[in-house]
Design an enzyme around this catalytic site. Structure first.
Site, PDB file in Angstrom:
ATOM      1  N   ARG A   1     -26.684  35.510 -25.039  1.00 10.96           N
ATOM      2  CA  ARG A   1     -25.293  35.945 -24.907  1.00 10.96           C
ATOM      3  C   ARG A   1     -24.638  35.990 -26.281  1.00 10.96           C
ATOM      4  NH1 ARG A   1     -20.496  33.508 -24.767  1.00 10.96           N
ATOM      5  NH2 ARG A   1     -21.323  31.404 -24.525  1.00 10.96           N
TER       6      ARG A   1
ATOM      7  N   ARG B   1     -27.115  33.800 -31.950  1.00  9.93           N
ATOM      8  CA  ARG B   1     -27.286  32.341 -31.819  1.00  9.93           C
ATOM      9  C   ARG B   1     -28.738  31.910 -31.740  1.00  9.93           C
ATOM     10  NH1 ARG B   1     -22.352  31.324 -27.636  1.00  9.93           N
ATOM     11  NH2 ARG B   1     -20.792  31.588 -29.253  1.00  9.93           N
TER      12      ARG B   1
ATOM     13  N   GLY C   1      -7.649   3.059  -7.947  1.00 10.25           N
ATOM     14  CA  GLY C   1      -6.997   1.877  -7.387  1.00 10.25           C
ATOM     15  C   GLY C   1      -7.982   0.836  -6.892  1.00 10.25           C
TER      16      GLY C   1
ATOM     17  N   GLU D   1     -20.744  32.663 -14.991  1.00  2.00           N
ATOM     18  CA  GLU D   1     -22.011  32.191 -15.570  1.00  2.00           C
ATOM     19  C   GLU D   1     -23.083  31.917 -14.520  1.00  2.00           C
ATOM     20  OE1 GLU D   1     -21.560  28.889 -18.303  1.00  2.00           O
ATOM     21  OE2 GLU D   1     -23.723  28.727 -18.597  1.00  2.00           O
TER      22      GLU D   1
ATOM     23  N   CYS E   1       0.831  -1.216   0.000  1.00  2.24           N
ATOM     24  CA  CYS E   1       0.000   0.000   0.000  1.00  2.24           C
ATOM     25  C   CYS E   1       0.864   1.266   0.000  1.00  2.24           C
ATOM     26  CB  CYS E   1      -0.922   0.024   1.224  1.00  2.24           C
ATOM     27  SG  CYS E   1      -1.921  -1.461   1.360  1.00  2.24           S
TER      28      CYS E   1
ATOM     29  N   CYS F   1     -17.672  13.399 -22.743  1.00  2.07           N
ATOM     30  CA  CYS F   1     -18.103  14.178 -23.908  1.00  2.07           C
ATOM     31  C   CYS F   1     -17.954  13.415 -25.223  1.00  2.07           C
ATOM     32  CB  CYS F   1     -17.290  15.468 -24.012  1.00  2.07           C
ATOM     33  SG  CYS F   1     -17.518  16.554 -22.589  1.00  2.07           S
ATOM     34  N   HIS F   2     -16.939  12.547 -25.305  1.00  2.00           N
ATOM     35  CA  HIS F   2     -16.641  11.871 -26.575  1.00  2.00           C
ATOM     36  C   HIS F   2     -17.207  10.456 -26.590  1.00  2.00           C
ATOM     37  CE1 HIS F   2     -13.865  15.031 -27.860  1.00  2.00           C
ATOM     38  NE2 HIS F   2     -13.440  15.071 -26.610  1.00  2.00           N
TER      39      HIS F   2
ATOM     40  N   CYS G   1      -3.218  11.521 -12.743  1.00  2.00           N
ATOM     41  CA  CYS G   1      -3.528  10.156 -13.195  1.00  2.00           C
ATOM     42  C   CYS G   1      -4.877   9.699 -12.644  1.00  2.00           C
ATOM     43  CB  CYS G   1      -2.437   9.202 -12.712  1.00  2.00           C
ATOM     44  SG  CYS G   1      -0.796   9.784 -13.155  1.00  2.00           S
TER      45      CYS G   1
END
Ligand code: MEZ
Length: 561
Positions: A536, A394, A72, A526, A15, A83-84, A66
């Protein structure tokens, strides 16, 4: 299991090999991350070893620890998959790792005798606003702690693409761009349908050039300028070659916080703002990933947590028509800070004002920056026709797309536009682009009538030459589409920004419903309302984070003195 820890154990590591002799685990997981790097090398070194087309260790989010992905004692989860949709495998992990929307735990009573840390100012939320506030307050002589509930800092700010609006900057002057603070004010008020707080908008415009200077002075590159929707001139500042603004400035802000040794705590969720019997702020209650509930006693608290575009239930509550829509936001943008401020007595304004961005890549959460249109791309429907002034605001562009066949459209550009904007290369890397050698070739590939697309592009090129877009009245047409190859990305609107939030005054103090400020409670970014009104303008968000991040840092530092 078996988990990563078991695999290490099998290799004879105990450990302490990961956790150190003291076996301490802070919420940043500092020791364990240092142990990973000691054995496996830095993120950059690990990235060098990868031969995959999508290199998870070479992230656009910059240097990460990491343990953002690798765990662990539980399943490891690939942060990118928030997101992907890559088929990224992770040892001892799950493929799908979306962070679910979270609601704040309700703490009815603060347990007695819990750990209490002490500082002058607690800042909640480590995006550009939070970092700017932390650096400014620190430089103003205050001791600060910056909290972030997610495992990484940067928030939505590090995803910001198109640019940072600013008027009367040195860079604009060098490029011969004539702009004024008054014009930026007028554009912003008009874009927001004149419901914004004029005093806040005046500050946004007036302090914008100083905000660019400040960022540049601490290491940012904002030397390229482009034009975005609703702006009368080019005022969106971004790095050289038209690279994404957010990645650049958040790396710079993080480095500046690190150099100042500012206490930044990730995996640390603020769950309650603490007040005394008079309603004056006395600190926050925090839930750390490992430290669990503890208190930070402070004289001031700054809410810098952002909006709630990644909270679909909440978006649908205020705007039922947006139910089920994709979002361009990082998963932490759930509006927790707005709730914290409201529970502490803060008034909320403009909560129904939610912005959808016209160009999110269809079937994804990937924003295709407005800067692509700004640099010359056009929008074409399935019939091969233009249908809107691509440089409108937009709300108008999104509404126009949603009435096209399939509720989506194609963003079409050529090699010249591709070369003008670095960010476009990322879309190729992510396989979002269909390419054709000719317009007809592209049309066939995207299943659009070739003769129509050719006619549309020819008519547009004529309008560019004549400087007159007679049909759609596009005000700015910087490039024609004449240089092969020709490219298309299918896009559809997605929830991008929430204009509403905590009501603040010009000193960034959170206002209670009785019209008085809550003593010791500040907010910016925001999570506050009033700056952008009903819509905006692209490029005004990063400006808001820096302009009001500086104000809130200065005001809070003064207050605690
Ligand atoms: O300010 C924004 O939201 C922006 C410029 C987004 C983009 O399209 O790049």
């Amino acid at each position: 299991g078996p988990y990563l820890a078991d695999a290490h154990k099998e290799k004879g590591l105990n450990c302490a090999a990961c956790h150190g002799a003291k076996m301490d685990v802070d919420d940043n997981e500092t020791t364990v991350n240092a142990s990973c790097v000691q054995c496996h090398g830095s993120l950059a070194k690990v990235a060098e070893k990868s031969k995959e087309a999508i290199n998870a260790h070479k992230s656009h989010l910059g240097n990460m620890s990491c343990t953002v992905c690798h765990a662990g004692h539980t399943d490891s989860t690939t942060y990118c998959l928030n997101c992907h949709n890559f088929a990224l495998k992770i040892p001892f992990g799950k493929v799908a790792a979306r962070v679910p929307s979270v609601t704040l735990p309700v703490v009815k009573e603060v347990p007695a005798n819990i750990r209490t840390d002490k500082t002058d100012i607690v800042i909640i939320g480590a995006g550009a606003t939070g970092f700017t506030a932390a650096i400014t307050a620190h430089d103003g002589g205050a001791k600060v702690i910056l909290l972030e509930k997610m495992p990484i800092t940067g928030g939505n700010s590090q995803l910001a693409a198109g640019g940072m609006n600013a008027a009367e900057t040195r860079i604009q002057k060098e490029k011969g761009i004539k702009d004024s603070v008054d014009l930026m004010y007028e554009d912003t008020m008009k874009g927001g349908k004149n419901i914004s707080d004029p005093d806040l908008v005046k500050i946004l415009a007036k302090d914008s050039a100083a905000a660019v200077d400040w960022l540049t002075s601490i290491g940012a590159d904002l030397s390229d300028v482009g034009r975005l929707g609703g702006a009368s001139v080019a005022r969106a500042h971004r790095p050289r070659g038209g690279a994404a603004v957010g990645a650049n400035i958040t790396q710079v802000l993080k480095k500046n916080a690190e150099d100042r040794k500012i206490d930044v705590r990730v995996n640390s969720r603020a769950v309650q703002i603490l007040e005394d019997g008079k309603g004056h702020v006395t600190g926050v209650l925090v839930e750390g990933k490992h430290s669990k509930l503890y208190k930070i006693s402070a004289k001031a608290v700054i809410i810098a947590t952002g909006g709630f575009s990644a909270n679909p239930e909440r978006v649908a509550y205020y705007q039922p028509a947006y139910k089920g829509m994709t979002s361009s936001n990082q998963p932490g943008a759930t509006g927790d800070g707005i709730n914290l401020g409201a529970t502490a007595g803060g008034e909320l304004v403009d909560m129904k004002q939610i912005q959808i961005h016209p160009t999110v890549a269809a079937g994804s959460r990937i924003l295709i920056t407005e800067a692509v249109r700004g640099n010359g791309a056009i929008l074409v429907n399935r019939e091969g026709k233009r249908f809107v002034n691509e440089m409108t605001t937009r709300d108008a562009a999104s509404a126009a797309i949603l009435v096209q066949t399939g509720k989506s459209a194609f963003l079409v550009y050529d090699e010249g536009i591709r070369k003008s904007l670095k960010q476009i290369e990322g879309y190729f890397h992510l396989n979002l682009v269909t390419a054709g050698n000719t317009i007809a070739d592209l049309a066939t590939k995207i299943k659009v009538p070739a003769a129509e697309l050719e006619a549309t592009i020819n008519a547009y090129n004529k309008a560019v030459d004549e400087k007159n877009d007679a049909v759609f009245k596009r005000p700015d047409m910087p490039r024609s589409l004449k240089t092969p190859g020709f490219y298309a990305i299918e896009i559809t609107p997605g929830v991008h920004y929430t204009m509403g939030g905590l009501k603040v005054d010009t000193n960034a103090r959170v206002m209670a419903k009785d019209g008085k400020p809550i003593v010791g409670l500040f907010a910016a970014g925001e999570g506050t309302g009033g700056v952008h009104g009903a819509n905006r303008l692209g490029g005004n968000s990063i400006t808001q984070t820096i302009v009001f991040g500086k104000i809130v840092g200065e005001k809070a530092a003064k207050f605690v003195k």
